[in-house]
Design an enzyme around this catalytic site. Structure first.
Site, PDB file in Angstrom:
ATOM      1  N   ASN A  42     -74.152   0.529  18.921  1.00  0.00           N
ATOM      2  CA  ASN A  42     -74.369  -0.395  17.806  1.00  0.00           C
ATOM      3  C   ASN A  42     -73.176  -0.342  16.853  1.00  0.00           C
ATOM      4  O   ASN A  42     -72.544   0.702  16.673  1.00  0.00           O
ATOM      5  CB  ASN A  42     -75.700  -0.158  17.081  1.00  0.00           C
ATOM      6  CG  ASN A  42     -75.967   1.272  16.682  1.00  0.00           C
ATOM      7  OD1 ASN A  42     -75.446   2.215  17.279  1.00  0.00           O
ATOM      8  ND2 ASN A  42     -76.787   1.467  15.672  1.00  0.00           N
ATOM      9  N   ILE A  43     -72.883  -1.501  16.293  1.00  0.00           N
ATOM     10  CA  ILE A  43     -71.721  -1.657  15.407  1.00  0.00           C
ATOM     11  C   ILE A  43     -72.201  -2.388  14.161  1.00  0.00           C
ATOM     12  O   ILE A  43     -72.636  -3.549  14.248  1.00  0.00           O
ATOM     13  CB  ILE A  43     -70.599  -2.467  16.105  1.00  0.00           C
ATOM     14  CG1 ILE A  43     -70.193  -1.792  17.425  1.00  0.00           C
ATOM     15  CG2 ILE A  43     -69.394  -2.623  15.179  1.00  0.00           C
ATOM     16  CD1 ILE A  43     -69.335  -2.679  18.332  1.00  0.00           C
ATOM     17  N   SER A  45     -72.065  -3.724   9.999  1.00  0.00           N
ATOM     18  CA  SER A  45     -71.151  -4.478   9.147  1.00  0.00           C
ATOM     19  C   SER A  45     -71.578  -4.314   7.689  1.00  0.00           C
ATOM     20  O   SER A  45     -72.784  -4.260   7.388  1.00  0.00           O
ATOM     21  CB  SER A  45     -71.235  -5.967   9.528  1.00  0.00           C
ATOM     22  OG  SER A  45     -70.659  -6.759   8.522  1.00  0.00           O
ATOM     23  N   TYR A  48     -74.101  -6.528   6.626  1.00  0.00           N
ATOM     24  CA  TYR A  48     -75.368  -6.240   7.306  1.00  0.00           C
ATOM     25  C   TYR A  48     -75.734  -7.147   8.486  1.00  0.00           C
ATOM     26  O   TYR A  48     -75.947  -6.671   9.580  1.00  0.00           O
ATOM     27  CB  TYR A  48     -76.542  -6.189   6.317  1.00  0.00           C
ATOM     28  CG  TYR A  48     -76.445  -5.095   5.285  1.00  0.00           C
ATOM     29  CD1 TYR A  48     -75.563  -4.034   5.421  1.00  0.00           C
ATOM     30  CD2 TYR A  48     -77.248  -5.124   4.153  1.00  0.00           C
ATOM     31  CE1 TYR A  48     -75.477  -3.022   4.476  1.00  0.00           C
ATOM     32  CE2 TYR A  48     -77.170  -4.112   3.191  1.00  0.00           C
ATOM     33  CZ  TYR A  48     -76.274  -3.065   3.357  1.00  0.00           C
ATOM     34  OH  TYR A  48     -76.189  -2.083   2.427  1.00  0.00           O
ATOM     35  N   GLU A  55     -77.527  -2.534  22.893  1.00  0.00           N
ATOM     36  CA  GLU A  55     -77.891  -3.256  24.107  1.00  0.00           C
ATOM     37  C   GLU A  55     -77.090  -4.542  24.236  1.00  0.00           C
ATOM     38  O   GLU A  55     -76.605  -4.894  25.310  1.00  0.00           O
ATOM     39  CB  GLU A  55     -79.390  -3.609  24.085  1.00  0.00           C
ATOM     40  CG  GLU A  55     -80.321  -2.413  24.023  1.00  0.00           C
ATOM     41  CD  GLU A  55     -80.661  -1.978  22.601  1.00  0.00           C
ATOM     42  OE1 GLU A  55     -79.785  -2.058  21.713  1.00  0.00           O
ATOM     43  OE2 GLU A  55     -81.804  -1.549  22.385  1.00  0.00           O
ATOM     44  N   CYS A  85     -85.016  -3.690  20.274  1.00  0.00           N
ATOM     45  CA  CYS A  85     -85.595  -4.615  19.293  1.00  0.00           C
ATOM     46  C   CYS A  85     -85.921  -5.943  19.982  1.00  0.00           C
ATOM     47  O   CYS A  85     -85.513  -6.198  21.129  1.00  0.00           O
ATOM     48  CB  CYS A  85     -84.639  -4.817  18.126  1.00  0.00           C
ATOM     49  SG  CYS A  85     -83.227  -5.876  18.512  1.00  0.00           S
ATOM     50  N   CYS A  88     -82.891  -8.035  21.172  1.00  0.00           N
ATOM     51  CA  CYS A  88     -82.277  -7.490  22.404  1.00  0.00           C
ATOM     52  C   CYS A  88     -83.159  -7.762  23.612  1.00  0.00           C
ATOM     53  O   CYS A  88     -82.648  -8.052  24.696  1.00  0.00           O
ATOM     54  CB  CYS A  88     -81.987  -6.005  22.253  1.00  0.00           C
ATOM     55  SG  CYS A  88     -80.612  -5.699  21.122  1.00  0.00           S
TER      56      CYS A  88
END
Ligand code: THU
Length: 129
Positions: A42-43, A45, A48, A55, A85, A88
């Protein structure tokens, strides 16, 4: 299918998670029909909403390399069991209802589901035929 290897790669990807806001690390590893693997983390920001889940990072890497035949995805996160989630689940669904989703606590302890079990009665590409 070497499930333990997929899980190992998901754990390695989790270490690369860029999570300055949530502090919650997730790693994923996709397996394709040609036997290739693509990892993702996960990346987050500062604004947000552009945050991307592990995934979807892994799937974007596979598809952008021309690999759409996705057979399995292993996922691990900071919860004991980290499930994908809803967004995904829908993105995985795009590439098949039978995709094996491996939720890994460790290389020895994991749970297996089909995407269809995690997202029943789903909407997908066939609906637009
Ligand atoms: N996250 C994932 O990477 N995958 C999921 O399926 C659940 C949530 C990430 C997004 C965000 O960076 C952090 O976990 C907390 O929500």
């Amino acid at each position: 299918m070497d499930k333990k290897l997929l899980i190992k790669k998901a754990f390695e990807a989790r270490e690369k998670a860029y999570v300055p806001y949530s502090g919650y690390h997730v790693g994923a590893c996709v397996l394709t029909g040609r036997g290739k693997t693509y990892t993702g983390c996960n990346i987050e920001s500062a604004s947000y909403t552009p945050t991307i889940c592990a995934e979807r990072t892994a799937i974007a890497k596979a598809v952008s390399e021309g690999e759409r035949d996705i057979k399995a995805i292993a996922i691990t996160g900071d919860s004991e069991w980290t499930y994908p989630c809803g967004v995904c689940r829908q993105v995985i669904r795009e590439f098949g209802k039978d995709i094996l989703v491996i939720i890994a606590k460790s290389q020895e302890e994991y749970r297996e589901y089909t995407l269809d079990e995690l997202l029943p009665n789903s909407f997908g590409p066939e609906d637009l035929d």
